[in-house]
Structure formats: C-alpha cells, structure tokens
Design an enzyme around this catalytic site. Structure first.
Site, PDB file in Angstrom:
ATOM      1  N   PHE A 208      43.871  50.436  40.733  1.00  0.00           N
ATOM      2  CA  PHE A 208      43.690  49.411  41.754  1.00  0.00           C
ATOM      3  C   PHE A 208      44.988  48.736  42.192  1.00  0.00           C
ATOM      4  O   PHE A 208      45.285  48.657  43.385  1.00  0.00           O
ATOM      5  CB  PHE A 208      42.699  48.346  41.258  1.00  0.00           C
ATOM      6  CG  PHE A 208      42.504  47.204  42.217  1.00  0.00           C
ATOM      7  CD1 PHE A 208      41.642  47.331  43.301  1.00  0.00           C
ATOM      8  CD2 PHE A 208      43.191  46.011  42.060  1.00  0.00           C
ATOM      9  CE1 PHE A 208      41.471  46.292  44.206  1.00  0.00           C
ATOM     10  CE2 PHE A 208      43.020  44.958  42.949  1.00  0.00           C
ATOM     11  CZ  PHE A 208      42.158  45.106  44.028  1.00  0.00           C
ATOM     12  N   ASN A 209      45.770  48.207  41.247  1.00  0.00           N
ATOM     13  CA  ASN A 209      46.958  47.442  41.637  1.00  0.00           C
ATOM     14  C   ASN A 209      47.938  48.267  42.453  1.00  0.00           C
ATOM     15  O   ASN A 209      48.579  47.752  43.378  1.00  0.00           O
ATOM     16  CB  ASN A 209      47.675  46.888  40.393  1.00  0.00           C
ATOM     17  CG  ASN A 209      46.962  45.696  39.794  1.00  0.00           C
ATOM     18  OD1 ASN A 209      46.113  45.074  40.432  1.00  0.00           O
ATOM     19  ND2 ASN A 209      47.298  45.382  38.557  1.00  0.00           N
TER      20      ASN A 209
ATOM     21  N   ASP B  81      43.591  38.862  34.530  1.00  0.00           N
ATOM     22  CA  ASP B  81      44.798  38.078  34.813  1.00  0.00           C
ATOM     23  C   ASP B  81      44.726  36.730  34.101  1.00  0.00           C
ATOM     24  O   ASP B  81      45.716  36.266  33.521  1.00  0.00           O
ATOM     25  CB  ASP B  81      44.941  37.805  36.312  1.00  0.00           C
ATOM     26  CG  ASP B  81      45.026  39.055  37.154  1.00  0.00           C
ATOM     27  OD1 ASP B  81      46.138  39.430  37.540  1.00  0.00           O
ATOM     28  OD2 ASP B  81      43.969  39.639  37.447  1.00  0.00           O
TER      29      ASP B  81
ATOM     30  N   ASN C 153      42.656  40.980  43.723  1.00  0.00           N
ATOM     31  CA  ASN C 153      41.268  40.960  43.266  1.00  0.00           C
ATOM     32  C   ASN C 153      40.360  40.193  44.208  1.00  0.00           C
ATOM     33  O   ASN C 153      39.160  40.470  44.294  1.00  0.00           O
ATOM     34  CB  ASN C 153      41.193  40.359  41.861  1.00  0.00           C
ATOM     35  CG  ASN C 153      41.661  41.321  40.804  1.00  0.00           C
ATOM     36  OD1 ASN C 153      41.457  42.529  40.907  1.00  0.00           O
ATOM     37  ND2 ASN C 153      42.314  40.802  39.778  1.00  0.00           N
TER      38      ASN C 153
ATOM     39  N   HIS D 238      42.919  44.862  30.747  1.00  0.00           N
ATOM     40  CA  HIS D 238      44.070  45.513  31.375  1.00  0.00           C
ATOM     41  C   HIS D 238      45.320  44.634  31.358  1.00  0.00           C
ATOM     42  O   HIS D 238      46.333  44.972  30.747  1.00  0.00           O
ATOM     43  CB  HIS D 238      43.725  45.885  32.819  1.00  0.00           C
ATOM     44  CG  HIS D 238      42.535  46.767  32.975  1.00  0.00           C
ATOM     45  ND1 HIS D 238      42.526  48.086  32.593  1.00  0.00           N
ATOM     46  CD2 HIS D 238      41.295  46.513  33.480  1.00  0.00           C
ATOM     47  CE1 HIS D 238      41.349  48.619  32.852  1.00  0.00           C
ATOM     48  NE2 HIS D 238      40.577  47.684  33.389  1.00  0.00           N
ATOM     49  N   ASP D 239      45.254  43.511  32.063  1.00  0.00           N
ATOM     50  CA  ASP D 239      46.451  42.697  32.282  1.00  0.00           C
ATOM     51  C   ASP D 239      47.049  42.100  31.011  1.00  0.00           C
ATOM     52  O   ASP D 239      48.277  41.989  30.903  1.00  0.00           O
ATOM     53  CB  ASP D 239      46.150  41.588  33.296  1.00  0.00           C
ATOM     54  CG  ASP D 239      45.779  42.146  34.666  1.00  0.00           C
ATOM     55  OD1 ASP D 239      46.194  43.283  34.974  1.00  0.00           O
ATOM     56  OD2 ASP D 239      45.078  41.456  35.426  1.00  0.00           O
TER      57      ASP D 239
ATOM     58  N   THR E  32      50.827  41.467  37.272  1.00  0.00           N
ATOM     59  CA  THR E  32      49.526  41.995  36.853  1.00  0.00           C
ATOM     60  C   THR E  32      48.624  42.151  38.077  1.00  0.00           C
ATOM     61  O   THR E  32      47.415  41.979  37.988  1.00  0.00           O
ATOM     62  CB  THR E  32      48.867  41.060  35.820  1.00  0.00           C
ATOM     63  OG1 THR E  32      48.685  39.763  36.395  1.00  0.00           O
ATOM     64  CG2 THR E  32      49.719  40.947  34.572  1.00  0.00           C
TER      65      THR E  32
ATOM     66  N   ASP F 220      46.794  37.906  40.299  1.00  0.00           N
ATOM     67  CA  ASP F 220      45.705  37.732  41.262  1.00  0.00           C
ATOM     68  C   ASP F 220      44.391  37.443  40.529  1.00  0.00           C
ATOM     69  O   ASP F 220      43.447  38.214  40.612  1.00  0.00           O
ATOM     70  CB  ASP F 220      45.559  38.976  42.158  1.00  0.00           C
ATOM     71  CG  ASP F 220      45.285  40.250  41.377  1.00  0.00           C
ATOM     72  OD1 ASP F 220      45.525  40.271  40.146  1.00  0.00           O
ATOM     73  OD2 ASP F 220      44.826  41.239  41.990  1.00  0.00           O
TER      74      ASP F 220
END
Length: 318
Positions: free
Chosen positions: A165-166, A15, A40, A237-238, A124, A10
């Site tokens: 979040f995810n 990402d 996102n 993160h991703d 992700t 996203d």
C-alpha cells in the site's frame, strides 16, 4: 544519547501503535516532530487522528501537515482497512493540540538544518513528503543518518499482487527515496506480516491500563480487515520500523539493491530487489525478512505498560 527522529505517518491503526512505541522509549528515541501525509485516509482526518492520539497520552510533540495527494494522480486511501476516520475503533476525545503553521517539508527542513546530530527519518506512510524534501533540498541528505521505513515487500503485495500500500499510493515518490543514496532499512510485508498480534493477545491488552485498552480497541477494528483477507492475527506493520531502531537484534535481514517500478501495468508500485549473486548496483537497502515474534510482542506489551503507568500517574497528580 537518544537518536533524534522525525516520524512521517498517516494514522492509521498501526501508525498510531508505532508512535506509541517510540514515545514509550524517549530514552532511546528523541521524537523531534511528526509529519502527516495523505494515505490511510485523507490528510485532515489522519492529522486529526495524530493530534488526538498525542493528546490522549499527553505528548506535546509538534505535528506538521504534509502532502494531501501523491506526486502524480489521485490519492488512494486505506479506508477498507482503517475505516471512515482512518483510525476507527476507540472513541478518543478531541485534541487539545493543533498542527504547526509550517508545512511538513519546511518543518522537516528546519529540524534537520538546526540539529547538531544527524536525523533519522521514520516514514510509515506513502513517501510523498520525504520525496518532496529530498527533491527541493537535496543538500539535507548529508544531515540524514538513515531512513527506517515501512513499505514494500519482495515476495508479494497487499494492494496488488506485487505492490504494498504505502509504495503503491505514490511509487514515484518511493523511487526518489530509494534512489536517494541515504541508507534505508525497509520493513516490508516480508517481515511485518510475521509481526502479527493474535486475538488472545489483543484481549490481554484490554485487561490492562488505559493506553493498552485503547490499543486493544484499535486492534479489534483493524483485525476485521485482516480476517477478511485470510490472516490469523493482525499484522503490526508500522511498529516494525520503530522496533528495528530500538532492538535491531530482533530481526533478520539482507542487504540488497532495491528500487521501485513506476510504469509496469501489472507491477506499478512493486519494490524490485536485485538478488543475483552479482547485482548491477551496490546494495542501498537493508531489507528486514524475519522477526522474533515473541520478543517483539514483549517489547510492545512492556512499552504500553510504561505508557499506562505514566498516564495513571498523571491522572493521580491531577
């Protein structure tokens, strides 16, 4: 032989960097396709971001649009961190690509069924697309090698005190995925917050080639939210979900049984791990807990340098 993967995403600043990291290592990772899901930002925006990014690096990878909303309820977006476009910062030109006509579930299904090798899924984003695939076509589990996902966190959350979040966006979907029986590697906040790029490194990117400069501009915007939340540097993160596939030795981990809380008033979206000496169920997830940050950054910089050189050679050829 390169590992065949599908990236479910996203974009989203991190990402985008994860996609770049994977594309830079086509000798190791064969990106069979990319699917998008509301997260996102709304689905149309993040799909457009994906296509613009691929167009910028001349990567003709098929992209399929997926779920616009979670399995239950309304979509919660990450606009506070990712901006109105979902990937604010650099001004990328319009894409020369369009998404395929198939939806994400059918697209993934066809790739998995037609592949001679097992496919690795790299989500992700919220896990809605993956849950829909596994629910509608449970037989494909036999042809999925593993899932390397970014999401969750054992120690804390970032949307609530307990939820990342995810997972928070679609906890029902996440629970389906974690309880699917497919081997999972979880890049949660426990490790991704340690994979942070600092301001000096962002500035260094902006002194390099066109892809590195674009990533530096992405991180200039993305780091604004991190600073507001008290972080030093910008957590990547991703990219951890991709980096683990490339160099698992960069990470420390623990194998645990993990599931997702869907009902708790204070804990909805929490990834719950059984860390008792004698857990009730066998481990289903390799949870990444630590990372060699310096080696991780070298991997990122070297990967972007590859893409810089490819883009410059392409421009010279034209």
């Amino acid at each position: 032989m390169a590992t065949p993967i599908i990236i479910d995403c996203d974009p989203g600043h991190d990402d985008a960097i994860a996609i770049l990291l994977a594309y830079a290592h086509r000798d190791q990772l064969d990106i069979r396709g990319i699917t998008t899901v509301g997260g996102n930002q709304i689905l149309d925006k993040i799909t457009d971001n994906t296509l613009k990014l691929l167009s910028f690096i001349n990567a003709d990878i098929p992209v399929a649009k997926g779920a616009a909303a979670p399995l239950l309820g309304k979509l919660v977006t990450g606009e506070a961190a990712h901006g109105e476009s979902g990937m604010d910062g650099p001004l990328l030109p319009p894409s020369k690509f369009r998404p395929v006509e198939q939806g994400a579930v059918e697209f993934m299904l066809n790739i998995i069924r037609s592949s001679e090798e097992k496919i690795t899924l790299v989500p992700t984003a919220p896990l809605t697309n993956i849950a829909l695939l596994l629910t509608a076509y449970p037989e494909v589990k036999e042809k999925i090698e593993k899932i390397s996902l970014m999401g969750g966190g054992l120690a804390y959350g970032n949307v609530t005190a307990t939820a990342e979040f995810n997972i928070y966006v679609d906890p029902e979907a996440a629970r389906i995925v974690f309880e699917s029986g497919i081997p999972i590697t979880m890049s949660g906040l426990d490790v991704t917050d340690k994979a942070a790029i600092i301001e000096e490194e962002i500035e260094a990117l902006k002194q390099r080639g066109p892809v590195s400069v674009m990533v530096g501009e992405l991180l200039d915007f993305y780091s604004i939210f991190g600073k507001k939340m008290g972080f030093v540097g910008s957590a990547l993160h991703d990219p951890c979900a991709i980096a683990w596939l490339l160099h698992p030795e960069l990470f420390t981990s623990e194998k645990l049984y993990v599931t997702v809380e869907t009902e708790g008033k204070l804990t909805r979206g929490m990834t719950v791990a059984d860390r008792r000496k004698k857990p009730d169920r066998p481990a289903n997830t390799e949870v990444l807990l630590g990372v060699d940050r310096e080696a991780f950054m070298k991997l990122l910089f070297d990967s972007l340098e590859r893409l810089d050189q490819e883009l410059l050679r392409s421009a010279e050829g034209n």
